[in-house]
Design a protein around this motif. Sequence first.
Motif, PDB file in Angstrom:
ATOM      1  N   TYR A   1       0.795  -1.224   0.000  1.00 44.40           N
ATOM      2  CA  TYR A   1       0.000   0.000   0.000  1.00 44.40           C
ATOM      3  C   TYR A   1       0.834   1.285   0.000  1.00 44.40           C
ATOM      4  CZ  TYR A   1      -2.708   3.760   2.225  1.00 44.40           C
ATOM      5  OH  TYR A   1      -3.257   4.962   2.558  1.00 44.40           O
ATOM      6  N   PRO A   2       1.892   1.410   0.815  1.00 42.85           N
ATOM      7  CA  PRO A   2       2.627   2.687   0.829  1.00 42.85           C
ATOM      8  C   PRO A   2       3.240   3.062  -0.520  1.00 42.85           C
ATOM      9  CG  PRO A   2       3.184   1.391   2.765  1.00 42.85           C
ATOM     10  CD  PRO A   2       2.421   0.485   1.845  1.00 42.85           C
ATOM     11  N   ALA A   3       3.466   2.081  -1.396  1.00 43.99           N
ATOM     12  CA  ALA A   3       4.096   2.360  -2.693  1.00 43.99           C
ATOM     13  C   ALA A   3       3.127   2.927  -3.721  1.00 43.99           C
ATOM     14  CB  ALA A   3       4.727   1.082  -3.241  1.00 43.99           C
ATOM     15  N   LEU A   4       1.831   2.869  -3.451  1.00 46.60           N
ATOM     16  CA  LEU A   4       0.852   3.296  -4.453  1.00 46.60           C
ATOM     17  C   LEU A   4       0.891   4.803  -4.700  1.00 46.60           C
ATOM     18  CD1 LEU A   4      -2.291   1.111  -3.682  1.00 46.60           C
ATOM     19  CD2 LEU A   4      -0.254   0.591  -5.052  1.00 46.60           C
ATOM     20  N   ALA A   5       1.234   5.565  -3.688  1.00 44.36           N
ATOM     21  CA  ALA A   5       1.289   7.019  -3.862  1.00 44.36           C
ATOM     22  C   ALA A   5       2.321   7.402  -4.914  1.00 44.36           C
ATOM     23  CB  ALA A   5       1.608   7.695  -2.524  1.00 44.36           C
ATOM     24  N   ASP A   6       3.466   6.737  -4.914  1.00 48.13           N
ATOM     25  CA  ASP A   6       4.497   7.032  -5.910  1.00 48.13           C
ATOM     26  C   ASP A   6       4.052   6.608  -7.303  1.00 48.13           C
ATOM     27  OD1 ASP A   6       7.430   7.903  -6.312  1.00 48.13           O
ATOM     28  OD2 ASP A   6       7.337   5.967  -7.339  1.00 48.13           O
ATOM     29  N   VAL A   7       3.330   5.479  -7.397  1.00 50.74           N
ATOM     30  CA  VAL A   7       2.804   5.048  -8.695  1.00 50.74           C
ATOM     31  C   VAL A   7       1.851   6.097  -9.245  1.00 50.74           C
ATOM     32  CG1 VAL A   7       1.369   3.337  -9.870  1.00 50.74           C
ATOM     33  CG2 VAL A   7       3.079   2.592  -8.220  1.00 50.74           C
ATOM     34  N   ALA A   8       0.988   6.617  -8.388  1.00 50.74           N
ATOM     35  CA  ALA A   8       0.031   7.644  -8.823  1.00 50.74           C
ATOM     36  C   ALA A   8       0.755   8.877  -9.339  1.00 50.74           C
ATOM     37  CB  ALA A   8      -0.897   8.010  -7.675  1.00 50.74           C
ATOM     38  N   GLU A   9       1.815   9.269  -8.664  1.00 48.14           N
ATOM     39  CA  GLU A   9       2.559  10.459  -9.075  1.00 48.14           C
ATOM     40  C   GLU A   9       3.330  10.219 -10.373  1.00 48.14           C
ATOM     41  OE1 GLU A   9       6.036  13.448  -7.306  1.00 48.14           O
ATOM     42  OE2 GLU A   9       5.074  11.981  -5.999  1.00 48.14           O
ATOM     43  N   ARG A  10       3.954   9.059 -10.480  1.00 45.94           N
ATOM     44  CA  ARG A  10       4.823   8.787 -11.622  1.00 45.94           C
ATOM     45  C   ARG A  10       4.053   8.405 -12.880  1.00 45.94           C
ATOM     46  NH1 ARG A  10      10.487   7.305 -11.726  1.00 45.94           N
ATOM     47  NH2 ARG A  10      10.377   7.515  -9.468  1.00 45.94           N
ATOM     48  N   TYR A  11       2.946   7.690 -12.704  1.00 43.68           N
ATOM     49  CA  TYR A  11       2.265   7.110 -13.863  1.00 43.68           C
ATOM     50  C   TYR A  11       0.858   7.665 -14.109  1.00 43.68           C
ATOM     51  CZ  TYR A  11       5.733   3.378 -14.600  1.00 43.68           C
ATOM     52  OH  TYR A  11       6.863   2.658 -14.896  1.00 43.68           O
TER      53      TYR A  11
ATOM     54  N   ALA B   1     -12.766   5.847   2.353  1.00 40.68           N
ATOM     55  CA  ALA B   1     -13.348   4.618   2.880  1.00 40.68           C
ATOM     56  C   ALA B   1     -12.393   3.444   2.756  1.00 40.68           C
ATOM     57  CB  ALA B   1     -14.663   4.300   2.148  1.00 40.68           C
ATOM     58  N   SER B   2     -11.487   3.508   1.783  1.00 42.28           N
ATOM     59  CA  SER B   2     -10.581   2.388   1.530  1.00 42.28           C
ATOM     60  C   SER B   2      -9.310   2.891   0.872  1.00 42.28           C
ATOM     61  CB  SER B   2     -11.250   1.363   0.614  1.00 42.28           C
ATOM     62  OG  SER B   2     -11.473   1.923  -0.676  1.00 42.28           O
ATOM     63  N   GLY B   3      -8.289   2.045   0.847  1.00 41.10           N
ATOM     64  CA  GLY B   3      -7.078   2.387   0.129  1.00 41.10           C
ATOM     65  C   GLY B   3      -7.338   2.517  -1.357  1.00 41.10           C
ATOM     66  N   ALA B   4      -8.222   1.684  -1.890  1.00 44.50           N
ATOM     67  CA  ALA B   4      -8.548   1.758  -3.313  1.00 44.50           C
ATOM     68  C   ALA B   4      -9.222   3.076  -3.663  1.00 44.50           C
ATOM     69  CB  ALA B   4      -9.441   0.584  -3.699  1.00 44.50           C
ATOM     70  N   ALA B   5     -10.106   3.545  -2.795  1.00 43.47           N
ATOM     71  CA  ALA B   5     -10.769   4.831  -3.032  1.00 43.47           C
ATOM     72  C   ALA B   5      -9.764   5.979  -2.966  1.00 43.47           C
ATOM     73  CB  ALA B   5     -11.877   5.042  -2.002  1.00 43.47           C
ATOM     74  N   GLU B   6      -8.818   5.877  -2.049  1.00 45.61           N
ATOM     75  CA  GLU B   6      -7.773   6.897  -1.950  1.00 45.61           C
ATOM     76  C   GLU B   6      -6.955   6.944  -3.234  1.00 45.61           C
ATOM     77  OE1 GLU B   6      -3.779   7.926   0.723  1.00 45.61           O
ATOM     78  OE2 GLU B   6      -4.739   5.957   0.848  1.00 45.61           O
ATOM     79  N   PHE B   7      -6.567   5.766  -3.745  1.00 49.58           N
ATOM     80  CA  PHE B   7      -5.786   5.725  -4.972  1.00 49.58           C
ATOM     81  C   PHE B   7      -6.604   6.242  -6.147  1.00 49.58           C
ATOM     82  CE2 PHE B   7      -4.178   3.655  -8.802  1.00 49.58           C
ATOM     83  CZ  PHE B   7      -2.856   4.060  -8.756  1.00 49.58           C
ATOM     84  N   ALA B   8      -7.872   5.866  -6.233  1.00 42.95           N
ATOM     85  CA  ALA B   8      -8.734   6.312  -7.337  1.00 42.95           C
ATOM     86  C   ALA B   8      -8.830   7.830  -7.384  1.00 42.95           C
ATOM     87  CB  ALA B   8     -10.115   5.687  -7.207  1.00 42.95           C
ATOM     88  N   ALA B   9      -8.842   8.471  -6.225  1.00 47.98           N
ATOM     89  CA  ALA B   9      -8.910   9.932  -6.195  1.00 47.98           C
ATOM     90  C   ALA B   9      -7.659  10.571  -6.780  1.00 47.98           C
ATOM     91  CB  ALA B   9      -9.120  10.403  -4.757  1.00 47.98           C
ATOM     92  N   LYS B  10      -6.537   9.860  -6.725  1.00 49.51           N
ATOM     93  CA  LYS B  10      -5.277  10.398  -7.253  1.00 49.51           C
ATOM     94  C   LYS B  10      -5.124  10.172  -8.751  1.00 49.51           C
ATOM     95  CE  LYS B  10      -2.864   9.767  -2.856  1.00 49.51           C
ATOM     96  NZ  LYS B  10      -1.819   9.019  -2.111  1.00 49.51           N
ATOM     97  N   VAL B  11      -5.900   9.241  -9.300  1.00 45.94           N
ATOM     98  CA  VAL B  11      -5.812   8.930 -10.743  1.00 45.94           C
ATOM     99  C   VAL B  11      -7.232   8.926 -11.321  1.00 45.94           C
ATOM    100  CG1 VAL B  11      -3.616   7.691 -10.703  1.00 45.94           C
ATOM    101  CG2 VAL B  11      -5.713   6.464 -10.143  1.00 45.94           C
ATOM    102  N   PRO B  12      -7.874  10.093 -11.365  1.00 46.81           N
ATOM    103  CA  PRO B  12      -9.291  10.149 -11.761  1.00 46.81           C
ATOM    104  C   PRO B  12      -9.573   9.661 -13.174  1.00 46.81           C
ATOM    105  CG  PRO B  12      -8.318  12.352 -11.677  1.00 46.81           C
ATOM    106  CD  PRO B  12      -7.329  11.430 -11.054  1.00 46.81           C
ATOM    107  N   GLY B  13      -8.559   9.610 -14.022  1.00 46.18           N
ATOM    108  CA  GLY B  13      -8.775   9.134 -15.382  1.00 46.18           C
ATOM    109  C   GLY B  13      -8.738   7.625 -15.506  1.00 46.18           C
ATOM    110  N   ALA B  14      -8.350   6.936 -14.454  1.00 43.39           N
ATOM    111  CA  ALA B  14      -8.250   5.469 -14.485  1.00 43.39           C
ATOM    112  C   ALA B  14      -9.551   4.837 -14.005  1.00 43.39           C
ATOM    113  CB  ALA B  14      -7.095   5.002 -13.606  1.00 43.39           C
ATOM    114  N   GLN B  15      -9.752   3.590 -14.391  1.00 43.94           N
ATOM    115  CA  GLN B  15     -10.891   2.795 -13.923  1.00 43.94           C
ATOM    116  C   GLN B  15     -10.355   1.821 -12.875  1.00 43.94           C
ATOM    117  OE1 GLN B  15     -13.251   1.227 -17.221  1.00 43.94           O
ATOM    118  NE2 GLN B  15     -12.426   2.839 -18.535  1.00 43.94           N
ATOM    119  N   VAL B  16     -10.446   2.219 -11.613  1.00 43.85           N
ATOM    120  CA  VAL B  16      -9.812   1.471 -10.527  1.00 43.85           C
ATOM    121  C   VAL B  16     -10.713   0.319 -10.075  1.00 43.85           C
ATOM    122  CG1 VAL B  16      -8.930   1.597  -8.160  1.00 43.85           C
ATOM    123  CG2 VAL B  16      -8.464   3.457  -9.782  1.00 43.85           C
TER     124      VAL B  16
END
Length: 241
Positions: free
Chosen positions: A99-109, A139-154
């Motif tokens: 989970y902690p690595a997802l923030a960097d993925v969102a920023e880089r990709y 509500a979840s880690g997935a929701a947090e990640f989805a907010a960082k990559v709004p163009g993706a279908q998480v």
Amino acid sequence: MKAITRQATANTREDNTDERPPQTARPHNTKEVTMTNVTIIGAGNIGSAVAGIAAKAGAAVQIINRDLEKARAAAPDGATVAAYGEPITGDIVVLALPYPALADVAERYADQLDGKVVVDPSNPIDFSTFDSVVPAEYASGAAEFAAKVPGAQVVKAFNTDFAAVLASGQTDGAPTTVLVAGDHDAANQAVINLVNAAGLRGVNVLGGLKRAKELEAMGSLQIILAVTEATPWTGGFKIVK
């Protein structure tokens, strides 16, 4: 009526820190895959197992990892490998990372993830306390990640399964069940088609990405049981008809 029961089988830790590749098995019930390019970011146990699933399903596989040697070790025959930061080639992107690595993925990709099906298998917990580490506004880690990559279908998937049962495709003699939750029906179905084509069983969890909260709780519960040796690091939740 379907019941979910916890069964025991053999595996390693969900946080992808164990470098030993899991064992694989031949698929059963192979079906056609509608999306044929899959990128896995991460080459730990979950990454290796999902790469095997994609290969069994007939998809082209790319593994991206910081350590190219580890990526090569996890790659099934015919797969390509790339260093972290290099371009993504898959239509389905699986983030087989803690989970902690997802923030960097969102920023880089972030730009490259636009329009893609992005699968989050992480379980966002503190391994010293087993409490959730998701910020209060999500509500979840997935929701947090989805907010960082709004163009993706998480899509939330693979987090309720340990690597061994994903790799073997079996949980106590039945096809391994992969629970899938997301807000985009076509994205959910793409993941379900992939796992079904490899001989596993994909199940759509109705209610959208908000159900990721429950799936993350299920994943965390399994980890707690395994850490406390109530069950081995191998099994999972089995659908019983």
